[in-house]
Scaffold this motif. Structure first.
Motif, PDB file in Angstrom:
ATOM      1  N   TRP A 180      -2.822  -0.239  -6.841  1.00 53.61           N
ATOM      2  CA  TRP A 180      -3.904  -1.170  -6.290  1.00 53.61           C
ATOM      3  C   TRP A 180      -5.529  -0.921  -6.415  1.00 53.61           C
ATOM      4  O   TRP A 180      -5.692   0.251  -6.285  1.00 53.61           O
ATOM      5  CB  TRP A 180      -3.473  -1.726  -4.752  1.00 53.61           C
ATOM      6  CG  TRP A 180      -3.496  -0.716  -3.707  1.00 53.61           C
ATOM      7  CD1 TRP A 180      -4.042   0.666  -3.800  1.00 53.61           C
ATOM      8  CD2 TRP A 180      -2.740  -0.777  -2.468  1.00 53.61           C
ATOM      9  NE1 TRP A 180      -3.550   0.885  -2.656  1.00 53.61           N
ATOM     10  CE2 TRP A 180      -3.196   0.317  -1.624  1.00 53.61           C
ATOM     11  CE3 TRP A 180      -1.958  -2.016  -2.051  1.00 53.61           C
ATOM     12  CZ2 TRP A 180      -2.428   0.253  -0.594  1.00 53.61           C
ATOM     13  CZ3 TRP A 180      -1.303  -2.023  -0.699  1.00 53.61           C
ATOM     14  CH2 TRP A 180      -1.756  -0.683   0.187  1.00 53.61           C
ATOM     15  N   ARG A 182      -7.618  -1.387  -4.370  1.00 51.74           N
ATOM     16  CA  ARG A 182      -8.174  -1.149  -3.183  1.00 51.74           C
ATOM     17  C   ARG A 182      -8.278   0.550  -3.022  1.00 51.74           C
ATOM     18  O   ARG A 182      -8.999   0.964  -2.234  1.00 51.74           O
ATOM     19  CB  ARG A 182      -7.530  -1.585  -2.060  1.00 51.74           C
ATOM     20  CG  ARG A 182      -6.177  -1.264  -1.603  1.00 51.74           C
ATOM     21  CD  ARG A 182      -5.437  -1.741  -0.334  1.00 51.74           C
ATOM     22  NE  ARG A 182      -5.160  -3.218  -1.032  1.00 51.74           N
ATOM     23  CZ  ARG A 182      -4.679  -3.965  -0.060  1.00 51.74           C
ATOM     24  NH1 ARG A 182      -4.118  -3.693   1.256  1.00 51.74           N
ATOM     25  NH2 ARG A 182      -3.900  -5.275  -0.424  1.00 51.74           N
ATOM     26  N   VAL A 238       4.414  -6.715  -8.875  1.00 55.33           N
ATOM     27  CA  VAL A 238       4.355  -6.901  -7.749  1.00 55.33           C
ATOM     28  C   VAL A 238       4.449  -6.151  -6.516  1.00 55.33           C
ATOM     29  O   VAL A 238       3.714  -6.103  -5.481  1.00 55.33           O
ATOM     30  CB  VAL A 238       5.663  -8.210  -7.649  1.00 55.33           C
ATOM     31  CG1 VAL A 238       5.438  -8.793  -6.118  1.00 55.33           C
ATOM     32  CG2 VAL A 238       5.343  -9.129  -8.964  1.00 55.33           C
ATOM     33  N   ILE A 239       5.570  -5.070  -6.659  1.00 58.79           N
ATOM     34  CA  ILE A 239       5.705  -4.158  -5.520  1.00 58.79           C
ATOM     35  C   ILE A 239       4.477  -3.255  -5.464  1.00 58.79           C
ATOM     36  O   ILE A 239       4.047  -2.807  -4.246  1.00 58.79           O
ATOM     37  CB  ILE A 239       7.089  -3.416  -5.802  1.00 58.79           C
ATOM     38  CG1 ILE A 239       8.260  -4.246  -5.738  1.00 58.79           C
ATOM     39  CG2 ILE A 239       7.027  -2.347  -4.943  1.00 58.79           C
ATOM     40  CD1 ILE A 239       9.516  -3.669  -5.897  1.00 58.79           C
ATOM     41  N   SER A 241       1.523  -3.928  -6.002  1.00 55.59           N
ATOM     42  CA  SER A 241       0.275  -4.284  -5.504  1.00 55.59           C
ATOM     43  C   SER A 241       0.426  -4.640  -4.159  1.00 55.59           C
ATOM     44  O   SER A 241      -0.850  -4.854  -3.508  1.00 55.59           O
ATOM     45  CB  SER A 241       0.128  -5.676  -6.203  1.00 55.59           C
ATOM     46  OG  SER A 241       0.914  -6.737  -5.666  1.00 55.59           O
ATOM     47  N   GLN A 242       1.584  -4.744  -3.572  1.00 56.16           N
ATOM     48  CA  GLN A 242       1.697  -4.789  -1.979  1.00 56.16           C
ATOM     49  C   GLN A 242       2.188  -3.792  -1.364  1.00 56.16           C
ATOM     50  O   GLN A 242       2.250  -3.559   0.133  1.00 56.16           O
ATOM     51  CB  GLN A 242       2.863  -5.893  -1.770  1.00 56.16           C
ATOM     52  CG  GLN A 242       2.766  -7.471  -2.491  1.00 56.16           C
ATOM     53  CD  GLN A 242       3.870  -8.220  -2.405  1.00 56.16           C
ATOM     54  OE1 GLN A 242       4.794  -7.950  -1.510  1.00 56.16           O
ATOM     55  NE2 GLN A 242       3.777  -9.246  -3.069  1.00 56.16           N
ATOM     56  N   THR A 243       2.289  -2.409  -1.777  1.00 57.43           N
ATOM     57  CA  THR A 243       2.504  -1.191  -1.055  1.00 57.43           C
ATOM     58  C   THR A 243       1.573  -0.281  -1.356  1.00 57.43           C
ATOM     59  O   THR A 243       1.668   0.735  -0.690  1.00 57.43           O
ATOM     60  CB  THR A 243       4.176  -0.764  -1.753  1.00 57.43           C
ATOM     61  OG1 THR A 243       3.910  -0.589  -3.023  1.00 57.43           O
ATOM     62  CG2 THR A 243       5.028  -1.673  -1.347  1.00 57.43           C
ATOM     63  N   PHE A 261      -2.369  -9.099 -10.175  1.00 59.01           N
ATOM     64  CA  PHE A 261      -1.868  -8.505  -8.741  1.00 59.01           C
ATOM     65  C   PHE A 261      -3.084  -7.455  -8.311  1.00 59.01           C
ATOM     66  O   PHE A 261      -2.542  -6.876  -7.516  1.00 59.01           O
ATOM     67  CB  PHE A 261      -0.395  -7.781  -9.426  1.00 59.01           C
ATOM     68  CG  PHE A 261       0.382  -8.780  -9.684  1.00 59.01           C
ATOM     69  CD1 PHE A 261       1.158  -9.609  -8.756  1.00 59.01           C
ATOM     70  CD2 PHE A 261       0.956  -8.551 -11.056  1.00 59.01           C
ATOM     71  CE1 PHE A 261       2.088 -10.428  -9.144  1.00 59.01           C
ATOM     72  CE2 PHE A 261       1.850  -9.756 -11.231  1.00 59.01           C
ATOM     73  CZ  PHE A 261       2.418 -10.622 -10.526  1.00 59.01           C
TER      74      PHE A 261
END
Length: 307
Positions: A180, A182, A238-239, A241-243, A261
């Motif tokens: 990600w 961030r 997808v995973i 980007s969220q973890t 994402f």
């Protein structure tokens, strides 16, 4: 073993034999051949007498081929295929007028890498051609599916299928590593320490069968962490980007989904070999001009898809 005089052998018996091999059932073979069940049974009995072998025996759920039948099926299919070619003529495949469906077995990442450009090409050059993509069956089932024509082509990473199949390289695929945005990593090569520390999203099939990433790491005495195993490539970004997990994807897929994402793309921490994609088909379809045309178009699309 009785000698067989091919000059007096009814070729229809070989057609029945090949159909029984495909269906493993007398009734279904009759339906496919538009023959009654007694007619199929009679043909099988005649062939058994000529070849001095049972050819098929009754199993728990279907007919089971004997060792002799397993020896015969390849040559019989090849002979029938060549006869079809001769009787139908060797006219070249005409994309503009062809009306044909090709069935391709592949993974989801192949659909993303190749299929959109292939369909775009077919829509303009061969509007009567339809492509059906089916999931990759188990490796031990693919040779028979290719042999009997249920699947025309397999596009996959290298697979050991055995005798009777042909293969050619379609393309090589570069890999990129994503995490990600961030995380705030600088562009360029992914840090090795973070690559080994952070859990990764991986394809379950690759974990089971082994892959070039883990092989390359093992060669240097390293190993990555498995965070989650998934069934398809589309779930990976997808995973991630969220973890905050890491994922490795073919370059075109990585670049397409990174911005969507909120992921950043990087060169892998070490140089991994580029995975190769191969096309597989059965030798009995070597002379099929339509299949040759399709393979050529797939290679063209695969090697221009990242332009």
């Amino acid at each position: 073993m009785h000698s067989v005089n091919t000059r007096t052998l009814d070729l229809n018996l070989l057609v029945v034999f090949a159909t029984l091999w495909d269906t493993q059932n007398v009734t279904r073979a009759g339906e496919r051949l538009a023959l009654s069940q007694p007619a199929v049974s009679h043909a099988l009995r005649r062939l058994r007498e000529r070849l001095d072998d049972e050819l098929f025996v009754i199993g728990r759920h279907s007919l089971v081929p004997t060792a002799r039948a397993m020896e015969l099926i390849g040559p019989v299919r090849e002979a029938l295929g060549r006869l079809d070619d001769v009787l139908q003529g060797s006219t070249a495949f005409s994309p503009a007028t062809a009306q044909r469906k090709f069935r391709i077995a592949s993974g989801d990442f192949v659909e993303f890498l190749i299929l959109p450009r292939l369909i775009q090409h077919i829509a303009s050059e061969a509007p009567g051609v339809m492509i059906e993509v089916v999931p990759l069956p188990a490796n031990n089932a693919l040779p028979s599916l290719l042999e009997n024509g249920e699947i025309d082509l397999v596009i996959s990473t290298p697979v050991a299928f055995g005798a009777g199949l042909r293969e050619e390289t379609v393309t090589k695929v570069s890999l990129l590593t994503l995490i990600w945005q961030r995380e705030g990593l600088s562009p360029g090569r992914f840090p090795l320490d973070l690559y080994l520390e952070r859990p990764q999203v991986m394809i379950e099939m690759h974990q089971r069968e082994g892959n070039i990433i883990d092989a390359s790491l093992r060669a240097q005495g390293l190993a990555r962490r498995v965070g989650v195993l998934v069934q398809n490539f589309m779930a990976m970004p997808v995973i991630a980007s969220q973890t905050g997990y890491i994922c490795n994807l073919p370059g075109p897929i990585a670049q397409a989904f990174a911005q969507t994402f909120g992921l950043s793309c990087h060169q892998p921490p070490i140089d991994f070999p580029e995975p190769e994609l191969f096309a597989y088909w059965h030798a009995r379809f070597d002379a099929d001009p339509g299949l040759k045309w399709l393979r050529e178009r797939i290679k063209e699309c695969a090697n221009t898809s990242d332009e």
